[in-house]
Motif scaffolding. Structure first.
Motif, mmCIF file in Angstrom:
data_model
loop_
_atom_site.group_PDB
_atom_site.id
_atom_site.type_symbol
_atom_site.label_atom_id
_atom_site.label_comp_id
_atom_site.label_asym_id
_atom_site.label_seq_id
_atom_site.Cartn_x
_atom_site.Cartn_y
_atom_site.Cartn_z
ATOM 1 N N MET A 38 46.282 68.117 92.429
ATOM 2 C CA MET A 38 45.995 67.016 93.345
ATOM 3 C C MET A 38 44.711 66.323 92.906
ATOM 4 S SD MET A 38 47.100 69.072 96.755
ATOM 5 C CE MET A 38 46.721 67.796 97.932
ATOM 6 N N LEU B 49 41.332 67.059 102.215
ATOM 7 C CA LEU B 49 41.679 68.312 102.884
ATOM 8 C C LEU B 49 40.429 69.043 103.345
ATOM 9 C CD1 LEU B 49 44.631 69.705 100.775
ATOM 10 C CD2 LEU B 49 44.641 68.954 103.141
ATOM 11 N N GLY C 181 44.122 63.134 112.591
ATOM 12 C CA GLY C 181 45.297 63.882 112.998
ATOM 13 C C GLY C 181 46.107 64.307 111.786
ATOM 14 N N TRP C 182 47.166 65.075 112.060
ATOM 15 C CA TRP C 182 47.989 65.580 110.966
ATOM 16 C C TRP C 182 48.654 64.455 110.192
ATOM 17 C CZ3 TRP C 182 47.206 69.911 108.934
ATOM 18 C CH2 TRP C 182 46.826 71.013 109.686
ATOM 19 N N LEU C 183 48.958 63.360 110.866
ATOM 20 C CA LEU C 183 49.693 62.299 110.184
ATOM 21 C C LEU C 183 48.784 61.153 109.744
ATOM 22 C CD1 LEU C 183 52.952 62.284 112.318
ATOM 23 C CD2 LEU C 183 52.474 63.434 110.163
ATOM 24 N N SER C 184 47.470 61.386 109.803
ATOM 25 C CA SER C 184 46.558 60.328 109.371
ATOM 26 C C SER C 184 46.425 60.347 107.850
ATOM 27 C CB SER C 184 45.182 60.539 109.999
ATOM 28 O OG SER C 184 44.587 61.692 109.454
ATOM 29 N N ARG C 185 46.078 59.188 107.303
ATOM 30 C CA ARG C 185 45.900 59.097 105.847
ATOM 31 C C ARG C 185 44.442 58.811 105.535
ATOM 32 N NH1 ARG C 185 51.083 55.867 103.609
ATOM 33 N NH2 ARG C 185 49.757 55.799 101.782
ATOM 34 N N TRP D 25 55.387 58.357 102.287
ATOM 35 C CA TRP D 25 54.377 58.248 103.334
ATOM 36 C C TRP D 25 53.867 59.624 103.730
ATOM 37 C CZ3 TRP D 25 55.344 60.315 108.282
ATOM 38 C CH2 TRP D 25 54.305 60.113 109.197
ATOM 39 N N PHE D 26 54.823 60.522 103.979
ATOM 40 C CA PHE D 26 54.480 61.833 104.536
ATOM 41 C C PHE D 26 53.574 62.635 103.610
ATOM 42 C CE2 PHE D 26 55.618 66.385 105.093
ATOM 43 C CZ PHE D 26 55.102 66.546 106.359
ATOM 44 N N ARG E 128 51.331 61.803 101.740
ATOM 45 C CA ARG E 128 49.960 61.330 101.647
ATOM 46 C C ARG E 128 49.208 61.479 102.974
ATOM 47 N NH1 ARG E 128 48.498 58.704 97.117
ATOM 48 N NH2 ARG E 128 46.803 57.675 98.198
ATOM 49 N N THR E 129 49.919 61.925 103.999
ATOM 50 C CA THR E 129 49.214 62.226 105.254
ATOM 51 C C THR E 129 48.489 63.560 105.087
ATOM 52 O OG1 THR E 129 51.053 63.473 106.152
ATOM 53 C CG2 THR E 129 51.031 61.115 106.608
ATOM 54 N N ARG E 130 47.646 63.875 106.077
ATOM 55 C CA ARG E 130 46.902 65.120 105.976
ATOM 56 C C ARG E 130 47.837 66.328 105.949
ATOM 57 N NH1 ARG E 130 43.052 68.685 108.594
ATOM 58 N NH2 ARG E 130 43.630 68.263 110.740
ATOM 59 N N LEU F 31 49.463 66.412 102.511
ATOM 60 C CA LEU F 31 48.501 66.913 101.520
ATOM 61 C C LEU F 31 48.380 68.434 101.637
ATOM 62 C CD1 LEU F 31 45.519 64.364 101.650
ATOM 63 C CD2 LEU F 31 47.291 64.548 99.918
#
Lengths: 264, 308
Positions: free
Chosen positions: A97, A105, A111-115, B158-159, B161-163, B166
């Protein structure tokens, strides 16, 4: 800050390989302490760190961090307040990565779905610049492409990104060449001082054990056999340390096995 | 061979390639990202086919797709719980679930090992009626498959690259690092396997409806076929960014199907599909190994010649 009370750990109990790795270890780490830990191989130094991190649960005794009993808290939850660096620079980051993704990380924001947002990226860049290794211009490079020293510096940054209550350094410069090791050590010192992080460091280098920090602990066969700080410590020489070891353990310090980095 | 035949063959390869590519994308998530070889893939594919067929027979062709996805996700969840919470070895968990699914799938298909969808409205037959008067006539399979694949590719891009995404990637890469980032790898493994099995079941559902039948062996060997496609895609798009790699997986599935279709035209018996995929997987693993070992092999040979 960190309190260990009568901690015991036996590996493979009841077998031929039975090893009593920690014997009634009690330790009171005060906020802001920088403790260097020395001892021969197999003395229980890394085991002590692993007990604090929760790699395993201790058999008896209590571990209290910041007033909270964490004896039975799983490792990933403790990681929120404990930073842990190993000798192997590969252990602390994900090689496939990018630097940015690794930092995202470690930062663990949103949130879990935030970028990763633009603001996050700017902050990563600023923090990376502090390492002085030019990593801030290589944020989309794979971590696997970095050198050992760069990777260890990145791991240090990741472990301290959210200031931990205690930072455990397990010979984290031992696998690096002398120049890089010094650089990483200086980075460690400045990050620890700047953020007032309570810190424990295992080292095989007696010199730096006495130079760095404000307190030195010597371990042998699963026990803390010597704990020195303040004025007594400032007068201490390497010769005194080896002498103390003989007195406390009743045998001569095996210099070869301890890999002493004594400059004489 | 006429031009129309070639076009027809190309379309079939594209349709089947796209439907299969959903399994490839599932493996892209579980195998490439999470580093778990999910051996329940075959059974989960059949599960999707069975659930999709039965829901369509019950009169809900559109509902059959989400139903199959949900069934697949349940199966993936079980596989994940077995290996993260119940001490079952990762490979074994997949095998055990795969075996169990055989009975479950027959039970779902009402005790039969073959369910016929000839006179049952499916997503494809519904769309076929809609498209009949338009220029897109006869492309219903292609359109549905393309849409499904596009949704999955966009979702994955999309998924991942989300937290959470990752964390799932890091779990396959360095679980220690995930733990030290205060993330529970048990959770990431569970989420990853649950999602990936949803894709597998969707693929099974689409295949069953497009060929108008679901049988208990529809998924057998699917893991190897998909793995072959994934590795073919990886040859071209291995180290690129995530969306490119996901599209690469789809292209790999199509290429695999294309080669297979051409081979069929040259009178390769159709039962050779699985042997072909096995050989491709073996080659894809063996060639990089050979590349590493070959120089040493040469040196050893030389040493033996000169040393004596």
């Amino acid at each position: 800050m960190l309190i260990l009370e009568q901690v015991n750990k036996t590996f493979s109990p009841g077998t031929l390989d039975e090893k009593h790795a920690l014997k009634d270890v009690s330790l009171h780490v005060k906020p802001g302490d920088f403790i260097s830990i020395i001892g021969a191989n197999g003395a229980g130094k890394s085991t002590l760190f692993n007990a604090v991190c929760g790699v395993f649960y201790t058999d008896t005794g209590r571990i209290i961090l910041g007033g909270k009993d964490i004896t039975m808290t799983p490792d990933f939850k403790r990681a929120k307040v404990i930073g842990h660096l190993f000798q192997d620079p590969m252990r602390g980051s994900a090689p496939d990565m990018s630097i940015e993704e690794n930092l995202a990380l470690a930062a663990g924001k949103g949130g879990w779905l935030s970028r990763v947002s633009r603001a996050d990226r700017a902050q990563f860049r600023d923090r990376l610049a502090l390492l002085g290794m030019g990593l801030e211009d290589r944020m989309d490079h794979r971590v696997g492409l970095l050198s050992g020293g760069q990777r260890q510096a990145l791991t240090l940054l990741m472990a301290t990104y959210n200031v931990p209550k205690v930072l455990l350094l397990d010979e984290h410069t031992a696998a690096l060449d002398p120049g890089t090791a010094e650089k990483v050590l200086n980075l460690t010192k400045s990050i620890v001082e700047e953020n007032h992080i309570t810190c424990m460091m295992i080292t095989h280098n007696m010199q730096s054990a006495l130079e760095l920090g404000n307190r030195t602990i010597m371990m042998d066969q699963g026990r803390i056999i010597y704990d020195v700080q303040g004025e007594e410590r400032s007068k201490l020489t390497i010769h005194d340390l080896t002498e103390k070891f003989r007195q406390a353990s009743g045998r001569a310090l095996d210099n070869d096995r301890m890999l002493l980095g004594v400059d004489e | 061979m006429s031009f129309a035949t070639i076009l027809g063959l190309g379309q079939t390869a594209l349709e089947l390639g796209l439907i299969n590519s959903l399994v490839v994308l599932s493996l892209f998530l579980s195998y490439s990202m999470l580093n778990v070889c999910d051996l329940s893939t075959d059974g989960c594919f059949t599960l999707g086919a069975a659930v999709g067929a039965m829901v369509a027979i019950a009169g809900y062709p559109y509902l059959s797709l989400p139903a199959a996805v949900c069934a697949g996700m349940c199966s993936g969840f079980v596989t994940a719980v077995l290996q993260t919470r119940m001490g079952v070895d990762s490979l074994l968990a997949g095998i055990v679930v795969n075996t169990g699914l055989y009975s479950v799938n027959i039970a779902i298909m009402g005790g039969k090992s073959l369910v016929n969808l000839n006179k049952v409205p499916t997503v494809f037959s519904m769309l076929k009626d809609v498209l009949k008067p338009t220029a897109l006539k006869g492309l219903e399979t292609l359109i549905v498959a393309l849409l499904a694949v596009a949704i999955v590719v966009v979702f994955l891009s999309w998924f991942l690259r989300t937290r959470l995404g990752l964390s799932i990637r890091a779990t396959g890469n360095n679980p220690d690092m995930v733990r030290s980032s205060s993330i529970n790898p048990i959770m990431t493994t569970t989420v990853g396997l649950t999602i990936s099995n949803g894709f597998t079941a969707l693929s099974g559902c689409l295949l069953a409806q497009s060929q108008k039948s679901a049988d208990i062996n529809i998924g057998s060997g699917m893991l190897t076929v998909a793995l072959a496609s994934l590795l073919i895609g990886g040859v071209f798009f291995g180290r690129r960014r995530i969306p490119v790699r996901a599209i690469g997986a789809v292209i790999g599935a199509f290429l695999f199907r294309l080669v297979y279709t051409i081979a069929l035209r040259f009178n390769m018996p159709s039962f050779m599909l699985k042997a072909t995929s096995s050989v491709i997987v073996i080659l894809a693993m063996f060639i990089p190994y050979l590349k590493r070992q070959y120089p040493n092999f040469c040196r050893r040979l030389e040493a033996r010649k000169g040393g004596r």
